[in-house]
Design an enzyme around this catalytic site. Structure first.
Site, mmCIF file in Angstrom:
data_model
loop_
_atom_site.group_PDB
_atom_site.id
_atom_site.type_symbol
_atom_site.label_atom_id
_atom_site.label_comp_id
_atom_site.label_asym_id
_atom_site.label_seq_id
_atom_site.Cartn_x
_atom_site.Cartn_y
_atom_site.Cartn_z
ATOM 1 N N GLY A 141 -26.822 -4.652 -117.562
ATOM 2 C CA GLY A 141 -25.965 -4.055 -117.943
ATOM 3 C C GLY A 141 -24.964 -4.422 -116.867
ATOM 4 O O GLY A 141 -24.807 -5.018 -116.483
ATOM 5 N N ARG B 138 -29.259 -5.875 -124.147
ATOM 6 C CA ARG B 138 -30.418 -5.881 -123.748
ATOM 7 C C ARG B 138 -31.033 -6.110 -125.481
ATOM 8 O O ARG B 138 -30.677 -5.495 -126.341
ATOM 9 C CB ARG B 138 -31.017 -4.443 -123.129
ATOM 10 C CG ARG B 138 -30.418 -4.685 -121.659
ATOM 11 C CD ARG B 138 -31.279 -3.801 -121.086
ATOM 12 N NE ARG B 138 -30.808 -3.336 -120.143
ATOM 13 C CZ ARG B 138 -29.479 -2.631 -119.396
ATOM 14 N NH1 ARG B 138 -29.341 -1.374 -120.332
ATOM 15 N NH2 ARG B 138 -29.493 -2.112 -118.414
ATOM 16 N N ASP C 15 -31.946 -10.273 -112.834
ATOM 17 C CA ASP C 15 -33.172 -10.493 -112.764
ATOM 18 C C ASP C 15 -33.661 -11.158 -113.976
ATOM 19 O O ASP C 15 -33.810 -12.225 -114.749
ATOM 20 C CB ASP C 15 -34.049 -9.650 -111.829
ATOM 21 C CG ASP C 15 -34.179 -10.684 -110.631
ATOM 22 O OD1 ASP C 15 -33.204 -10.983 -110.411
ATOM 23 O OD2 ASP C 15 -34.977 -9.587 -110.106
ATOM 24 N N THR D 72 -24.357 -7.437 -110.977
ATOM 25 C CA THR D 72 -25.098 -5.788 -111.285
ATOM 26 C C THR D 72 -24.904 -5.114 -110.216
ATOM 27 O O THR D 72 -24.737 -5.997 -108.875
ATOM 28 C CB THR D 72 -26.648 -5.731 -111.154
ATOM 29 O OG1 THR D 72 -27.796 -4.952 -111.048
ATOM 30 C CG2 THR D 72 -28.013 -6.886 -109.654
ATOM 31 N N ASP E 46 -26.776 -2.686 -108.987
ATOM 32 C CA ASP E 46 -28.088 -2.810 -108.220
ATOM 33 C C ASP E 46 -27.940 -3.358 -106.722
ATOM 34 O O ASP E 46 -29.070 -2.807 -105.732
ATOM 35 C CB ASP E 46 -29.254 -2.757 -109.426
ATOM 36 C CG ASP E 46 -28.749 -2.064 -110.288
ATOM 37 O OD1 ASP E 46 -28.761 -0.726 -110.327
ATOM 38 O OD2 ASP E 46 -29.537 -2.026 -111.685
ATOM 39 N N ASP F 249 -30.218 -5.699 -106.554
ATOM 40 C CA ASP F 249 -31.304 -6.060 -106.631
ATOM 41 C C ASP F 249 -31.750 -7.452 -106.703
ATOM 42 O O ASP F 249 -32.895 -7.695 -106.821
ATOM 43 C CB ASP F 249 -32.395 -4.948 -107.512
ATOM 44 C CG ASP F 249 -31.685 -5.072 -108.556
ATOM 45 O OD1 ASP F 249 -30.894 -5.716 -109.198
ATOM 46 O OD2 ASP F 249 -32.369 -4.841 -109.423
ATOM 47 N N ARG G 71 -31.432 1.255 -110.659
ATOM 48 C CA ARG G 71 -32.530 1.286 -111.078
ATOM 49 C C ARG G 71 -33.862 1.421 -110.214
ATOM 50 O O ARG G 71 -33.779 2.373 -109.998
ATOM 51 C CB ARG G 71 -32.869 -0.431 -111.921
ATOM 52 C CG ARG G 71 -33.803 -0.349 -112.571
ATOM 53 C CD ARG G 71 -33.455 -1.284 -113.783
ATOM 54 N NE ARG G 71 -32.569 -2.496 -113.876
ATOM 55 C CZ ARG G 71 -32.807 -3.063 -114.551
ATOM 56 N NH1 ARG G 71 -33.165 -2.965 -115.700
ATOM 57 N NH2 ARG G 71 -31.751 -5.190 -114.418
HETATM 58 P P1 ADP Z 1 -30.817 -7.662 -115.552
HETATM 59 O O1 ADP Z 1 -30.280 -8.722 -116.243
HETATM 60 O O2 ADP Z 1 -29.416 -6.919 -115.533
HETATM 61 O O3 ADP Z 1 -31.574 -7.328 -115.121
HETATM 62 P P2 ADP Z 1 -32.496 -6.825 -118.355
HETATM 63 O O4 ADP Z 1 -33.520 -7.108 -117.273
HETATM 64 O O5 ADP Z 1 -31.914 -5.381 -119.353
HETATM 65 O O6 ADP Z 1 -30.734 -6.850 -117.047
HETATM 66 O O7 ADP Z 1 -32.694 -8.381 -118.795
HETATM 67 C C1 ADP Z 1 -30.948 -8.649 -119.740
HETATM 68 C C2 ADP Z 1 -31.833 -9.055 -120.969
HETATM 69 O O8 ADP Z 1 -32.464 -10.785 -120.244
HETATM 70 C C3 ADP Z 1 -32.970 -8.956 -121.942
HETATM 71 O O9 ADP Z 1 -32.562 -7.515 -122.817
HETATM 72 C C4 ADP Z 1 -33.698 -9.643 -122.520
HETATM 73 O O10 ADP Z 1 -32.915 -10.154 -123.779
HETATM 74 C C5 ADP Z 1 -33.378 -11.077 -121.876
HETATM 75 N N1 ADP Z 1 -34.883 -10.744 -120.347
HETATM 76 C C6 ADP Z 1 -35.111 -10.424 -119.806
HETATM 77 N N2 ADP Z 1 -36.121 -11.014 -118.973
HETATM 78 C C7 ADP Z 1 -37.005 -12.012 -120.398
HETATM 79 C C8 ADP Z 1 -38.073 -12.600 -120.083
HETATM 80 N N3 ADP Z 1 -38.366 -12.724 -119.112
HETATM 81 N N4 ADP Z 1 -37.443 -13.480 -120.890
HETATM 82 C C9 ADP Z 1 -36.677 -14.470 -121.464
HETATM 83 N N5 ADP Z 1 -35.112 -12.897 -121.862
HETATM 84 C C10 ADP Z 1 -35.150 -11.976 -121.057
HETATM 85 O O1 F6P Z 2 -28.323 -2.312 -113.833
HETATM 86 C C1 F6P Z 2 -27.707 -1.319 -113.796
HETATM 87 C C2 F6P Z 2 -28.150 0.298 -114.089
HETATM 88 O O2 F6P Z 2 -27.149 0.260 -114.176
HETATM 89 C C3 F6P Z 2 -28.925 0.359 -113.453
HETATM 90 O O3 F6P Z 2 -28.390 0.889 -112.146
HETATM 91 C C4 F6P Z 2 -29.722 1.443 -114.455
HETATM 92 O O4 F6P Z 2 -30.800 2.018 -114.043
HETATM 93 C C5 F6P Z 2 -29.726 1.305 -115.747
HETATM 94 O O5 F6P Z 2 -29.167 -0.148 -115.470
HETATM 95 C C6 F6P Z 2 -28.956 1.867 -116.959
HETATM 96 O O6 F6P Z 2 -29.305 1.167 -118.005
HETATM 97 P P1 F6P Z 2 -28.832 1.739 -119.293
HETATM 98 O O7 F6P Z 2 -26.947 1.350 -119.603
HETATM 99 O O8 F6P Z 2 -29.329 1.082 -120.306
HETATM 100 O O9 F6P Z 2 -28.777 3.461 -119.528
#
Ligand code: ADP
Ligand code: F6P
Length: 324
Positions: free
Chosen positions: A15, A76, A107, A129, A131, A133, A175
């Site tokens: 995000g 993503r 994360d 982020t 969040d 978090d 989230r």
């Molecule tokens: P954030 O980084 O905000 O936590 P996401 O959890 O959506 O957001 O992760 C962002 C991107 O990071 C995912 O779409 C994916 O491409 C990559 N990613 C997430 N988890 C993994 C993983 N376990 N191994 C490799 N890439 C990952």
């Molecule tokens: O991680 C940032 C965030 O805005 C969260 O607060 C929320 O749960 C999520 O992303 C929403 O994601 P999307 O833009 O895919 O709806």
């Protein structure tokens, strides 16, 4: 230096968050100041796999420090969670001469960075982020802007809620985490705040609280509901039926992710982005930049991802006490 970095790649992932642009600007300018080349990878890991890679110079990041969103775009990417996707990503980095990569995200994005590090690409994560978090750090880029945006919106809902003597359930993002909700709970003086980390799903307690507050002469009842709990619209219907107090639900949604970053977000993003470049230049890899007790430090990504944190007990207690 054995693994001296010549070309630094930078991407934003997951995000978007206000301040990501300030972090990109800092990476580009600090890297160039240190004699490195910079390549911007567009659309996160998805763009890496599609080789959407551009050269970046100092002027390419002009006029972005004040802008929300991310000029590199974000995404993503499911493919990157697979071993084949990660191998392809590392090969593309090597093909483009990228020997160090800075990943601005949460994360999930750091898990991707961890995989790239294991495949020989030096990686540094920068926490971005709304969040808040990410366990290893006290601060994540975007949180301050998002919480201020939510706070201002909630003030507005409160005006109309008071006029109509209503109960308002306002859902904020986060989230699975309740940091935005808790900060709004205190900053907006909400009567109730529902956090995924604390909520006991005792709706009768909420109903009693609304009725008691009416008796105490309160003209509105603001409930901040974290998205991790959700279901604000159906909750509003049940609460109205049980209390007889007109109740409305407002879901703030993606407006919380946009807008010009606050000074705090610009400051933290600038410092964290530059620090990430410094780490790469020192030959470090598989690290996450973190803010701890007002200073910048860095942690091993594996250790950072294994850490846990939760909302502060005292803040939660105060939030409840001050709204009585
Ligand atoms: P954030 O980084 O905000 O936590 P996401 O959890 O959506 O957001 O992760 C962002 C991107 O990071 C995912 O779409 C994916 O491409 C990559 N990613 C997430 N988890 C993994 C993983 N376990 N191994 C490799 N890439 C990952
Ligand atoms: O991680 C940032 C965030 O805005 C969260 O607060 C929320 O749960 C999520 O992303 C929403 O994601 P999307 O833009 O895919 O709806």
């Amino acid at each position: 230096m054995a693994n001296e970095i010549h070309t630094i790649g930078v991407l934003t992932s997951g995000g978007d968050a206000p301040g990501m642009n300030a972090a990109i600007r800092a990476v580009v300018r600090q890297a160039i100041a240190k004699g490195k080349k910079v390549k911007g990878i567009q659309r996160g890991y998805a763009g890496l796999l599609q080789e959407e890679i551009i050269d970046m110079e100092k002027r390419d990041v002009s006029d972005i420090i004040q802008r929300g969103g991310t000029v590199l775009q974000t995404a993503r990417c499911k493919e990157f969670t697979t071993a084949e996707g990660q191998k392809k990503g590392a090969e593309i980095c090597k093909k483009h001469g990228i020997d160090g990569i800075i990943v601005i995200g949460g994360d999930g994005s750091f898990r991707g960075a961890q995989k790239l590090a294991g495949l020989g690409i030096n990686t540094i994560g920068v926490p971005g982020t709304i969040d808040l978090d990410i366990s290893c750090t006290d601060y994540t880029i975007g949180f301050d802007t998002a919480v201020n945006t939510a706070m201002e919106a909630i003030d507005k809902v409160r005006d109309t809620s008071t006029s109509h003597e209503r109960c308002s359930i306002i859902e904020v993002m986060g989230r699975g985490a309740g940091y935005i909700a808790l900060w709004c709970g205190i900053s907006n003086g909400a009567e109730d705040v529902l956090l995924p980390e604390r909520y006991d799903y005792d709706e009768q307690r909420l109903v009693n609280n609304i009725i008691e507050n009416r008796k105490r002469g309160k003209k509105h009842h603001i409930i901040i509901n974290a998205e991790g709990i959700g279901h604000s619209t159906s909750m509003a219907k049940r609460i109205e039926a049980a209390t007889g107090v007109e109740t409305r639900a407002t879901i703030l949604g993606h407006m919380q992710r946009g807008g010009s970053p606050t000074a705090k977000d610009r400051m933290m993003a600038s410092l964290m982005g530059a620090y990430a470049v410094d780490l790469l230049c020192e030959g470090k890899s598989n690290r996450v930049v973190a803010s701890k007790q007002g200073g910048l430090v860095d942690f091993d990504i594996d250790e950072a991802l294994a850490m846990t944190k939760t909302v502060d007990d005292y803040e939660y207690e105060i939030c409840q006490t001050l709204s009585k």
